[in-house]
Design a protein around this motif. Sequence first.
Motif, short mmCIF file in Angstrom:
data_model
loop_
_atom_site.label_atom_id
_atom_site.label_comp_id
_atom_site.label_asym_id
_atom_site.label_seq_id
_atom_site.Cartn_x
_atom_site.Cartn_y
_atom_site.Cartn_z
N SER A 148 0.84 -1.20 0.00
CA SER A 148 0.00 0.00 0.00
C SER A 148 0.87 1.24 0.00
N ARG A 149 0.29 2.36 -0.35
CA ARG A 149 1.02 3.63 -0.30
C ARG A 149 1.50 3.89 1.14
N GLN A 150 0.69 3.51 2.10
CA GLN A 150 1.02 3.75 3.50
C GLN A 150 2.21 2.90 3.94
N LYS A 151 2.23 1.63 3.55
CA LYS A 151 3.35 0.76 3.90
C LYS A 151 4.64 1.27 3.24
N THR A 152 4.54 1.74 2.01
CA THR A 152 5.70 2.29 1.31
C THR A 152 6.20 3.54 2.03
N THR A 153 5.30 4.37 2.49
CA THR A 153 5.68 5.59 3.24
C THR A 153 6.41 5.22 4.52
N ASP A 167 -8.58 8.96 -3.31
CA ASP A 167 -7.88 9.31 -2.08
C ASP A 167 -7.95 10.82 -1.90
#
Length: 151
Positions: free
Chosen positions: A6-11, A117
């Motif tokens: 996810s974008r969040q995990k990548t962040t 989003d």
Amino acid sequence: MAEILSRQKTTIAAGSKVLNSVHGTPKCLVFTSPAVAAWAQNDTFASGLKVPAGSRFLNACSVSHGAMATSVTVDVGIRGFTSGTVIDVDGIADAVSVAAAGRTALNNGSLMVDGLDSVTTEDAEVYVTVEGANPTDNIQMRFEIWYLPPG
């Protein structure tokens, strides 16, 4: 089998923190129609409640309503809290039927549909537009609009 991040995990993996609009304690705006309302097609219904800039609307929004009349729908949008300038006329819900009494999900708006989003860029007010046909007077509605506020 590949794992998609996810974008969040990548962040997080990059050493950054996720925003409060991604992970936090949700809040709910609850606003109800007046006891007496001479509804007409294309009327707007103001909540008078502020959603702070940096908030994300959740897909848990709903309206509990009486039978408004055949073909009656609602759009649920947002506008600038101070300016009143429309930000998105159907950002939370678009042409949702309130013809028959019930509890109806409000999650198909242009800010929420198809995995979009969106985070509010200014303080906003949630408002409703009654469309499709002339509603029955004095029918009651209660809106529950869920969002994640900023820090």
